[in-house]
Design a protein around this motif. Structure first.
Motif, short mmCIF file in Angstrom:
data_model
loop_
_atom_site.label_atom_id
_atom_site.label_comp_id
_atom_site.label_asym_id
_atom_site.label_seq_id
_atom_site.Cartn_x
_atom_site.Cartn_y
_atom_site.Cartn_z
N ILE A 156 0.84 -1.20 0.00
CA ILE A 156 0.00 0.00 0.00
C ILE A 156 0.88 1.25 0.00
N ASP A 157 1.91 1.24 0.83
CA ASP A 157 2.85 2.36 0.91
C ASP A 157 4.19 1.80 1.35
N ALA A 158 5.21 1.94 0.50
CA ALA A 158 6.54 1.42 0.82
C ALA A 158 7.31 2.33 1.77
N CYS A 159 6.72 3.47 2.15
CA CYS A 159 7.31 4.39 3.11
C CYS A 159 8.66 4.95 2.64
N THR A 160 8.79 5.14 1.34
CA THR A 160 10.01 5.74 0.80
C THR A 160 9.81 7.21 0.45
N SER A 161 8.58 7.71 0.64
CA SER A 161 8.27 9.11 0.38
C SER A 161 7.37 9.62 1.49
N ALA A 162 7.54 10.91 1.84
CA ALA A 162 6.73 11.51 2.90
C ALA A 162 5.37 11.98 2.41
N THR A 163 5.08 11.80 1.13
CA THR A 163 3.80 12.23 0.57
C THR A 163 2.64 11.55 1.29
N GLY A 164 1.71 12.35 1.77
CA GLY A 164 0.54 11.83 2.47
C GLY A 164 0.76 11.57 3.95
N TRP A 165 2.00 11.72 4.42
CA TRP A 165 2.32 11.45 5.81
C TRP A 165 2.46 12.75 6.60
N ILE B 77 9.91 16.36 25.35
CA ILE B 77 8.67 15.82 25.91
C ILE B 77 8.54 16.30 27.35
N PHE B 78 7.34 16.73 27.73
CA PHE B 78 7.14 17.20 29.09
C PHE B 78 7.46 16.09 30.09
N THR B 79 8.22 16.42 31.12
CA THR B 79 8.55 15.44 32.14
C THR B 79 7.30 15.09 32.94
N ASN B 80 7.05 13.77 33.05
CA ASN B 80 5.94 13.23 33.84
C ASN B 80 4.56 13.62 33.32
N LEU B 81 4.49 14.20 32.12
CA LEU B 81 3.20 14.48 31.50
C LEU B 81 3.16 13.77 30.15
N ALA B 82 2.06 13.11 29.86
CA ALA B 82 1.98 12.32 28.63
C ALA B 82 1.92 13.23 27.41
N THR B 83 2.77 12.95 26.44
CA THR B 83 2.75 13.62 25.15
C THR B 83 2.37 12.59 24.10
N ARG B 84 1.45 12.97 23.23
CA ARG B 84 0.97 12.05 22.20
C ARG B 84 1.72 12.33 20.91
N VAL B 85 2.45 11.32 20.42
CA VAL B 85 3.26 11.45 19.21
C VAL B 85 2.74 10.45 18.19
N SER B 86 2.48 10.92 16.95
CA SER B 86 1.84 10.06 15.96
C SER B 86 2.45 10.24 14.58
N MET B 87 2.49 9.14 13.83
CA MET B 87 2.73 9.16 12.39
C MET B 87 1.38 8.87 11.74
N VAL B 88 0.91 9.81 10.90
CA VAL B 88 -0.43 9.70 10.32
C VAL B 88 -0.33 9.67 8.80
N ARG B 89 -0.99 8.70 8.19
CA ARG B 89 -1.06 8.61 6.73
C ARG B 89 -2.51 8.79 6.30
N THR B 90 -2.75 9.72 5.40
CA THR B 90 -4.09 9.98 4.89
C THR B 90 -4.09 9.86 3.37
N GLY B 91 -5.30 9.92 2.79
CA GLY B 91 -5.44 9.93 1.34
C GLY B 91 -5.15 8.62 0.66
N LEU B 92 -5.37 7.49 1.34
CA LEU B 92 -5.03 6.19 0.76
C LEU B 92 -6.10 5.69 -0.21
N SER B 93 -7.35 5.60 0.24
CA SER B 93 -8.46 5.13 -0.59
C SER B 93 -8.13 3.78 -1.26
N THR B 94 -7.70 2.81 -0.43
CA THR B 94 -7.29 1.50 -0.93
C THR B 94 -8.36 0.46 -0.63
N SER B 95 -8.89 -0.16 -1.67
CA SER B 95 -9.88 -1.22 -1.48
C SER B 95 -9.21 -2.45 -0.87
N LEU B 96 -9.89 -3.07 0.09
CA LEU B 96 -9.36 -4.26 0.75
C LEU B 96 -10.10 -5.52 0.30
#
Length: 597
Positions: free
Chosen positions: A169-178, A209-228
């Motif tokens: 679906i995505d070989a992760c060789t480009s940052a496009t969509g990420w 990152i804040f000490t002793n406070l949770a920080t939410r870190v994410s890698m997000v991919r959008t725009g896939l529209s891939t039929s399964l």
């Protein structure tokens, strides 16, 4: 306050919350009194471990001892003879193994079954009781630590047949969509494209990152529209690295979302995470999210997420052949339970069977090594083998295992070996375990040899035991396993089993059509119980166990397999059967109160 309580309490066949109707029929009734009643509690069995800690101590929990319970019971009777008959009935239920079943009063709770190991009672004297035709007893009960549900449950996983097709679906060789996103606790979110690493993957790093406070870190991919359609299983290859930070409370690694829906991991193979999109109601993949929640432990800290590949497949989990499979089973309840695990094939004997159980922990669930082969003779395709390939270890074979998939502990190295083109007997198998960082072997190598006289065509051998990793390393480290032989010697597959955390059993079940008494297509592993206080291994052909028998010479090694909620991994090898099913049957167990399924 419950206005119309519906509770029940039964000790074996005795109703301890009796009714006037019962007394009219039998001449007596039992009434459990609330005064000084005690359900007891599991008693932790703890062991203090000697360490270099300057203050405090490390304590290991090795198990739970029986709970001690107490009930005060009153007997109401028509006359003194009925009192004696009631005491006789209580005597028949006491001083032996039994069940005590309590149903909560509101009608919503599940019946809670206490397994009674031993019980006794004392009469509480009162000079007015005989005049009132009443007797009072103190019932002392020693029960198993955990309460269980009334009904046994089963979890089953079958083999997926056919040929596996994996489509990128995505070989992760480009940052496009990420996008790489950072959401501090109580702070505004930030977003930026992840970096593309020269080796061909995406990487995002969040610092401060804040000490002793949770920080939410994410890698997000959008725009896939891939039929399964036809391939409803998603495979994501990813890693996370924390520097001077720790995972937020209640988390232990990466979490995932597909189309914004929280996606539980169905199968994990090292850094490969598999998901059942169909089970989430997803037919088209539009987006995915890889998230880590962490807090800093010092002023200089970071959280890194690497994404290597996103693919879809028609099968769940990587398949070479169906002769070795990793499957996750759900274990109901909240406490470790006794159970029976069965491995079966409807039409073929199992051959050599290995069953390895362990927590659903990264790295432990997929102990096979051929998939990690980095150098050696070119493999030859052979569909009759467990891995589907063979290669000659008269040339050194190396297998590189990421430390992220290798929890520290004691390991057992097994290999399935066969005779090559030229046999020199005996074989001398040489092995080594090396720590590697940045492509360099670190000092501190573990080595050993195994001499095998008169080897048969194919068999599984214990090559050696080792403590891994040989040296502690950061998340970029590798453990290299090396194997070689002084003769032409074919290797089908090798396995590294963590024997500190997991349990391994090996049984020879025979090859051919199932035949009662000789060739077994069913293998049962039963936990120790009060009735049979040792682990037992059974062989047979009938699902109802009517022709089953204890494994004797067929049993090459066995482990005391543990069934711990909420889920466990079961890795199986069968040298002959290819359409196996595993089923775990057990009573869900809890501390004191049974939750509904």
């Amino acid at each position: 306050m419950i206005s119309n309580p519906q509770h029940a309490l039964a000790f074996g066949t005795l109703n301890l919350i009796g009714t006037d109707a019962e007394q009219a029929a039998t001449g007596f009734q039992f009434q459990a009194l609330g005064d000084d009643a005690d359900w007891g509690n599991p008693v932790p069995i703890e062991q203090k471990i000697t360490s270099w800690l300057q203050d405090g101590a490390i304590v290991a929990l090795t198990g739970q001892d029986n709970r001690q319970m107490f009930l005060r019971i009153q007997v109401l009777a028509d006359d003194s003879n009925a009192l004696a008959v009631a005491e006789q009935a209580l005597m028949f239920e006491s001083y032996r193994r039994n069940l005590l079943t309590w149903t909560p009063p509101d009608g919503a709770g599940e019946p809670c079954v206490f397994t009674v190991v031993m019980s006794s009672f004392d009469e509480v004297p009162n000079d007015l009781n005989d005049l009132r035709v009443i007797a009072t007893y103190g019932l002392k009960i020693q029960a198993e630590p955990y309460v269980r549900a009334q009904t046994m449950v089963s979890a089953t996983k079958s083999t997926q047949s056919g040929t596996q097709v994996i489509t990128s679906i995505d070989a992760c060789t480009s940052a496009t969509g990420w996008a790489f996103q950072k959401q501090p606790a109580g702070g505004p979110p930030t977003s930026a494209p992840p970096g593309v690493i020269g080796g061909g993957w995406l990487s995002g790093v969040a610092s401060d990152i804040f000490t002793n406070l949770a920080t939410r870190v994410s890698m997000v991919r959008t725009g896939l529209s891939t039929s399964l359609a036809g391939s409803p299983y998603i495979r994501i290859e990813a890693t996370s690295t924390l520097t001077n930070a720790k995972y937020a409370y209640g988390t232990s690694g990466m979490t995932f979302k597909l189309n914004g829906i929280v996606a539980p991991v169905a199968v994990q193979e090292g850094n490969l995470y598999w998901f059942d999109a169909a089970a989430l109601g997803i037919s088209t993949l539009n987006s995915l999210e890889i998230t880590v929640q962490a807090g800093g432990t010092s002023s200089t800290n970071s959280v890194r997420i690497n994404a290597y590949d996103v693919s879809r497949s028609n099968m769940l989990g990587t398949k070479a052949t169906n002769r070795q499979l990793s499957r996750i089973l759900q274990v109901a309840g909240s406490a470790r339970t006794q159970g029976s695990l069965v491995l079966s094939d409807e039409t073929k004997a199992l051959g050599t069977a290995l069953i390895y159980t362990c927590p659903a922990t990264p790295g432990l669930e997929q102990p096979s090594l051929r998939r990690l082969l980095t150098s050696g003779n070119s493999p030859t395709v052979d569909s009759t083998l467990i891995s589907g390939f063979s290669s000659d270890i008269n040339t050194l074979h190396t297998f590189d295992v990421p430390t992220t998939g290798l929890p520290p502990g004691g390991y057992l190295l097994l290999a399935r070996l066969g005779i090559g083109s030229v046999l020199i007997s005996p074989w001398t198998i040489t092995w080594a375990a090396k720590s590697r960082q940045a492509g360099v072997n670190l000092p501190g190598v573990q080595t050993g040899t195994r001499v095998i006289a008169s080897p048969p065509q194919w068999d599984i051998y214990e090559i050696g035991t080792m403590t891994l990793p040989p040296r502690k390393m950061g998340s970029g480290g590798l453990v290299r396993i090396e194997l070689s032989c002084n003769s032409s010697c074919l290797i089908d597959e090798a396995w590294l089993f963590n024997i500190d955390t997991g349990r391994l059993t090996r049984v020879e079940c025979g090859t051919g059509a199932p035949t009662p008494g000789t060739l077994a297509n069913r293998l049962w592993l039963d936990s120790p119980t009060l009735e049979s206080p040792v682990p037992t291994v059974w062989l047979g052909t009938e699902a109802d166990r009517s022709d089953s028998y204890h494994a004797a010479a067929e049993l090459k090694s066995f482990g005391n397999h543990e069934f711990v909620p909420p889920e466990m991994n079961v890795f199986t090898v069968t040298s002959y059967a290819q359409e196996t099913t595993i089923t775990l049957s057990h009573y869900p167990r809890f501390h004191t109160r049974v939750a509904a399924a």
